[in-house]
Motif scaffolding. Sequence first.
Motif, short mmCIF file in Angstrom:
data_model
loop_
_atom_site.label_atom_id
_atom_site.label_comp_id
_atom_site.label_asym_id
_atom_site.label_seq_id
_atom_site.Cartn_x
_atom_site.Cartn_y
_atom_site.Cartn_z
N HIS A 31 22.41 -4.37 -15.25
CA HIS A 31 23.75 -4.92 -15.10
C HIS A 31 23.96 -6.20 -15.91
CE1 HIS A 31 23.89 -2.06 -11.86
NE2 HIS A 31 23.03 -2.74 -11.12
N GLU A 32 22.90 -7.07 -15.94
CA GLU A 32 23.13 -8.41 -16.49
C GLU A 32 21.80 -9.10 -16.78
OE1 GLU A 32 25.47 -12.54 -15.14
OE2 GLU A 32 25.46 -10.76 -13.86
N THR B 286 20.07 -12.86 -16.77
CA THR B 286 20.34 -14.16 -16.16
C THR B 286 19.22 -15.15 -16.47
OG1 THR B 286 19.21 -13.59 -14.09
CG2 THR B 286 21.55 -13.06 -14.24
N ASN C 92 19.16 -8.76 -25.26
CA ASN C 92 19.99 -8.09 -24.26
C ASN C 92 20.37 -6.70 -24.73
OD1 ASN C 92 21.36 -8.09 -21.78
ND2 ASN C 92 23.29 -8.67 -22.74
N GLU D 262 19.31 -3.34 -22.66
CA GLU D 262 20.35 -2.41 -22.24
C GLU D 262 20.19 -1.06 -22.92
OE1 GLU D 262 24.01 -4.37 -23.04
OE2 GLU D 262 23.93 -5.62 -21.23
#
Length: 384
Positions: free
Chosen positions: A67-68, A70, A338, A342
């Motif tokens: 999702h993300e 961080t 990222n 992903e």
Amino acid sequence: MRAKSIQGSTTDAIQKALHEAKADGFRPTLAIAFLSISQDRDAICQTLRKAEIDVLGCTSCGEFTDHEQTHEGAAILLLDLDRDSYAILFEELDIQDPESGAARLAIAAKKRFERPALILCTTSFTRDGRYLNGPSIMQALERILGPDTSIYGGMAGDDVTFTGTYVFTEGASSDTGIVALVLDENKVALHGMALSGWSPVGIERTVTSSQDDWLYSIDGQPALDMYLKYLGKQPVDGKDAYEIFKDIGIYYPLQVEGVGDPALRTPIMADQERRGLRLDFPVPEGTRFRFSMPPDFDIVDNVIQQAKELREARNLEAEALLIFSCAGRLNALGPMTNTENEGLAETWGAPMAGFFTYGEFGSAHGRQEFHSTTCCWVALKEKE
């Protein structure tokens, strides 16, 4: 096996995310957690245990899910895996002799399952500035478990503060320890890969003087001066040398020749007086290596493409994905990391969690090795 990934920046946020994950009847038995050192590890573990979820994990230099991505947060992969298919093992390690603790863990794993596979987290830097020898840990595990055993994982981070890293499980936490999720490979399939992308340049060099993790001379010349010369820099002293080193060290590791693919060893500190380099892991005298250059951005496409080729060639499926990516990779590739993470999650179509590490354990061309500056991933699927 079902899996879900959750994340949050506080214990309350993790508790809320867990509640939402279970709203559809999902009942996880296991949590693999990657947390910033700023997070309350004990509170998050208690939250998971109150939900009757076994937990293991480590601190990170940044964490991510499908999702993300961080920083200073928490990323957790939840699994509803049958408890007969796994065990959690924890060992304190002697910083001077980590092989003994790793061997104890390997022996215990062999007693649990006929075909054990390991998802491994170890500490790296301790609170007093020392760190564990990752290659020695891998060698000790391989001696006991054999070269065909699946071993994937990472060395814990500390948000790149170098103030101390931690591994943990229920009722145990250490800044000099190792924790492993031991899977029964007769019941759970693992498929993974480790890829770096750094390219060797120039001729082979030889370590002619070293002590522990300090490299003092290369081909009979001061190591720091040789390193700066390779980068086109003039030997300098004081603050100027420190600034040059701080800016370039992580981008230009050494490629050490070995049995399998070359292993990367990254300079992390300079000794001005003795003109030496401190590396992230030791290189004994006589070691042959080459300098290296950082990858082009197409390395991200290459990592994803090789994952696709493996999946398609073997007609594989996954129910969960773990990624262990070097903190140096984050610095060198920036936002492209990222895209890499992903892309791997999309390739396998499975819930994912991972973290940025201080070293990686994983398979490179069929051989289990310890890595640096590498993206290591492993896909999991419960067998029928």
